[in-house]
Design a protein around this motif. Structure first.
Motif, PDB file in Angstrom:
ATOM      1  N   MET A   1      55.866  57.087  31.350  1.00 36.35           N
ATOM      2  CA  MET A   1      54.764  56.851  31.947  1.00 36.35           C
ATOM      3  C   MET A   1      53.916  55.754  31.159  1.00 36.35           C
ATOM      4  O   MET A   1      53.762  55.988  29.938  1.00 36.35           O
ATOM      5  N   SER A   2      53.399  55.079  31.819  1.00 38.80           N
ATOM      6  CA  SER A   2      52.423  53.997  31.309  1.00 38.80           C
ATOM      7  C   SER A   2      51.195  54.646  30.912  1.00 38.80           C
ATOM      8  O   SER A   2      50.429  55.612  31.636  1.00 38.80           O
ATOM      9  N   LEU A   3      50.458  54.028  29.769  1.00 39.42           N
ATOM     10  CA  LEU A   3      49.159  54.595  29.431  1.00 39.42           C
ATOM     11  C   LEU A   3      48.061  53.920  29.948  1.00 39.42           C
ATOM     12  O   LEU A   3      47.073  53.996  29.611  1.00 39.42           O
ATOM     13  N   GLY A   4      48.506  52.641  30.880  1.00 35.87           N
ATOM     14  CA  GLY A   4      47.512  52.133  31.509  1.00 35.87           C
ATOM     15  C   GLY A   4      47.172  50.510  30.753  1.00 35.87           C
ATOM     16  O   GLY A   4      47.923  50.291  29.834  1.00 35.87           O
ATOM     17  N   VAL A   5      46.164  50.134  31.256  1.00 36.63           N
ATOM     18  CA  VAL A   5      45.748  48.561  30.739  1.00 36.63           C
ATOM     19  C   VAL A   5      44.401  48.585  30.877  1.00 36.63           C
ATOM     20  O   VAL A   5      43.357  49.141  31.354  1.00 36.63           O
ATOM     21  N   ALA A   6      43.676  47.776  29.556  1.00 37.06           N
ATOM     22  CA  ALA A   6      42.566  47.254  29.421  1.00 37.06           C
ATOM     23  C   ALA A   6      42.319  46.010  29.679  1.00 37.06           C
ATOM     24  O   ALA A   6      43.038  45.100  28.902  1.00 37.06           O
ATOM     25  N   VAL A   7      41.483  45.575  30.707  1.00 37.76           N
ATOM     26  CA  VAL A   7      41.171  44.220  30.906  1.00 37.76           C
ATOM     27  C   VAL A   7      39.673  43.985  30.556  1.00 37.76           C
ATOM     28  O   VAL A   7      38.736  44.568  30.677  1.00 37.76           O
ATOM     29  N   ARG A 102      48.036  51.079  24.956  1.00 36.12           N
ATOM     30  CA  ARG A 102      47.709  50.504  26.356  1.00 36.12           C
ATOM     31  C   ARG A 102      48.064  49.007  26.405  1.00 36.12           C
ATOM     32  O   ARG A 102      47.873  48.285  25.097  1.00 36.12           O
ATOM     33  N   LYS A 103      48.468  48.574  27.395  1.00 33.60           N
ATOM     34  CA  LYS A 103      48.462  47.097  27.371  1.00 33.60           C
ATOM     35  C   LYS A 103      47.008  46.406  27.516  1.00 33.60           C
ATOM     36  O   LYS A 103      46.151  46.909  27.848  1.00 33.60           O
ATOM     37  N   ILE A 104      46.994  45.168  26.812  1.00 34.76           N
ATOM     38  CA  ILE A 104      45.824  44.518  26.990  1.00 34.76           C
ATOM     39  C   ILE A 104      45.946  43.278  27.565  1.00 34.76           C
ATOM     40  O   ILE A 104      46.893  42.558  27.499  1.00 34.76           O
ATOM     41  N   LEU A 105      45.057  42.810  28.620  1.00 36.23           N
ATOM     42  CA  LEU A 105      44.783  42.015  29.280  1.00 36.23           C
ATOM     43  C   LEU A 105      43.414  41.049  29.219  1.00 36.23           C
ATOM     44  O   LEU A 105      42.432  41.572  29.296  1.00 36.23           O
ATOM     45  N   PRO A 169      46.234  54.103  34.556  1.00 34.81           N
ATOM     46  CA  PRO A 169      44.653  53.774  34.749  1.00 34.81           C
ATOM     47  C   PRO A 169      44.230  52.453  34.114  1.00 34.81           C
ATOM     48  O   PRO A 169      45.067  51.942  33.261  1.00 34.81           O
ATOM     49  N   VAL A 170      43.238  51.799  34.759  1.00 40.34           N
ATOM     50  CA  VAL A 170      42.738  50.457  34.293  1.00 40.34           C
ATOM     51  C   VAL A 170      41.472  50.552  33.905  1.00 40.34           C
ATOM     52  O   VAL A 170      40.569  51.373  34.455  1.00 40.34           O
ATOM     53  N   TRP A 171      41.144  50.147  32.357  1.00 41.73           N
ATOM     54  CA  TRP A 171      39.649  50.136  32.020  1.00 41.73           C
ATOM     55  C   TRP A 171      39.525  48.493  32.047  1.00 41.73           C
ATOM     56  O   TRP A 171      40.122  47.527  31.988  1.00 41.73           O
ATOM     57  N   GLY A 172      38.069  48.418  32.626  1.00 35.72           N
ATOM     58  CA  GLY A 172      37.651  47.051  32.690  1.00 35.72           C
ATOM     59  C   GLY A 172      36.531  46.879  31.699  1.00 35.72           C
ATOM     60  O   GLY A 172      35.522  47.615  32.008  1.00 35.72           O
ATOM     61  N   TYR A 173      36.233  45.588  31.249  1.00 38.60           N
ATOM     62  CA  TYR A 173      35.127  45.324  30.309  1.00 38.60           C
ATOM     63  C   TYR A 173      34.563  43.910  30.871  1.00 38.60           C
ATOM     64  O   TYR A 173      35.608  42.985  30.767  1.00 38.60           O
ATOM     65  N   GLY A 174      33.391  43.700  31.130  1.00 45.31           N
ATOM     66  CA  GLY A 174      32.913  42.530  31.434  1.00 45.31           C
ATOM     67  C   GLY A 174      31.499  42.299  31.591  1.00 45.31           C
ATOM     68  O   GLY A 174      30.668  43.427  31.301  1.00 45.31           O
ATOM     69  N   ASN A 175      30.742  41.339  32.197  1.00 42.01           N
ATOM     70  CA  ASN A 175      29.402  41.119  32.187  1.00 42.01           C
ATOM     71  C   ASN A 175      29.090  40.688  33.861  1.00 42.01           C
ATOM     72  O   ASN A 175      30.064  40.374  34.513  1.00 42.01           O
ATOM     73  N   LEU A 176      27.996  41.118  34.418  1.00 40.79           N
ATOM     74  CA  LEU A 176      27.255  40.933  35.425  1.00 40.79           C
ATOM     75  C   LEU A 176      26.467  39.696  35.718  1.00 40.79           C
ATOM     76  O   LEU A 176      25.844  39.543  34.503  1.00 40.79           O
ATOM     77  N   PRO A 177      26.754  39.195  36.644  1.00 39.00           N
ATOM     78  CA  PRO A 177      27.384  39.316  38.134  1.00 39.00           C
ATOM     79  C   PRO A 177      28.705  38.719  37.915  1.00 39.00           C
ATOM     80  O   PRO A 177      29.581  38.880  38.723  1.00 39.00           O
ATOM     81  N   HIS A 178      29.149  37.993  36.830  1.00 36.32           N
ATOM     82  CA  HIS A 178      30.390  37.006  36.906  1.00 36.32           C
ATOM     83  C   HIS A 178      31.526  37.912  37.115  1.00 36.32           C
ATOM     84  O   HIS A 178      32.474  37.792  37.662  1.00 36.32           O
ATOM     85  N   ASP A 179      31.790  38.983  36.450  1.00 39.93           N
ATOM     86  CA  ASP A 179      32.807  39.927  36.699  1.00 39.93           C
ATOM     87  C   ASP A 179      32.677  41.038  37.600  1.00 39.93           C
ATOM     88  O   ASP A 179      33.618  41.925  37.260  1.00 39.93           O
ATOM     89  N   GLU A 180      31.857  41.109  38.319  1.00 39.13           N
ATOM     90  CA  GLU A 180      31.902  42.278  39.239  1.00 39.13           C
ATOM     91  C   GLU A 180      33.002  42.416  39.983  1.00 39.13           C
ATOM     92  O   GLU A 180      33.554  43.745  40.172  1.00 39.13           O
ATOM     93  N   ALA A 181      33.524  41.387  40.656  1.00 40.44           N
ATOM     94  CA  ALA A 181      34.916  41.594  41.355  1.00 40.44           C
ATOM     95  C   ALA A 181      35.901  42.214  40.761  1.00 40.44           C
ATOM     96  O   ALA A 181      36.801  43.168  41.135  1.00 40.44           O
TER      97      ALA A 181
END
Length: 194
Positions: A1-7, A102-105, A169-181
């Protein structure tokens, strides 16, 4: 089982700066960079409103990267690294995700020309890097993008494609509004304040 990815986004998420402007100034020189800003701004000002940022970016890249060599780009990337201010909140989160297996992207509008050097210098080992690719002929950059700019909806499209073969599961880290999608693709979203 995969531990997911953090983007993770890069500019204004892992580092405080918008790195492309700094890199382009380093590789072209201040005078050429300033001239490119003026010319790109003039060209963008007569473009349709929705196209202005793309026109500005394409013109800046053409005027600052055309005829530069891979060695010049590597040198500019090395000079860029010490100028960066890293954001502890997200660099610590990246380390925690790696420690958890976890995988890192990294998904960024920044250029593939310098991103691998910056990540390596910081000691980050990532499973994937989605960035804006530049066209190169032999050892010389043409100044044209080889891919669409990895920003906004294009970034989300490329992240979604990358995630196709990743379970968990996927974890996402970003700023708004650029990374909203892009953040909408994540099960767990962290917005880094401006």
């Amino acid at each position: 089982m995969s531990l997911g990815v953090a983007v993770f986004d890069f500019d204004r998420t892992l580092v405080r700066q918008e790195t492309m402007a700094i890199f382009l100034r380093l590789i072209a020189g201040h005078g050429a960079w300033l001239s490119a800003c003026c010319m790109a701004g003039a060209k963008a000002s007569v473009a349709p409103p929705r196209a202005r940022m793309g026109v500005f970016r394409a013109e800046m890249l053409r005027r600052t990267l055309a005829d530069k060599t891979a060695n010049q780009a590597q040198d500019a990337a090395e000079r860029l690294y010490p100028r960066l201010g890293w954001i502890a909140q997200t660099t610590d989160a990246l380390a925690r995700h790696q420690d958890a297996g976890r995988k890192i992207l990294i998904a960024t509008g920044s250029l593939s020309v310098y991103m691998p050097t910056i990540l390596q210098r910081q000691g980050f080992h990532v499973d994937g890097l989605l960035s804006t690719e530049m066209e190169i002929d032999g050892d010389v950059f043409t100044g044209r993008m080889a891919t669409a700019s990895c920003t906004w909806s294009e970034k989300a499209r490329r992240v979604k494609e990358w995630l196709t073969n990743v379970e968990g599961p996927v974890w996402g880290y970003g700023n708004l509004p650029h990374d909203e999608a892009m953040l909408k693709l994540a099960d767990h979203q962290t917005v880094i304040p401006a």
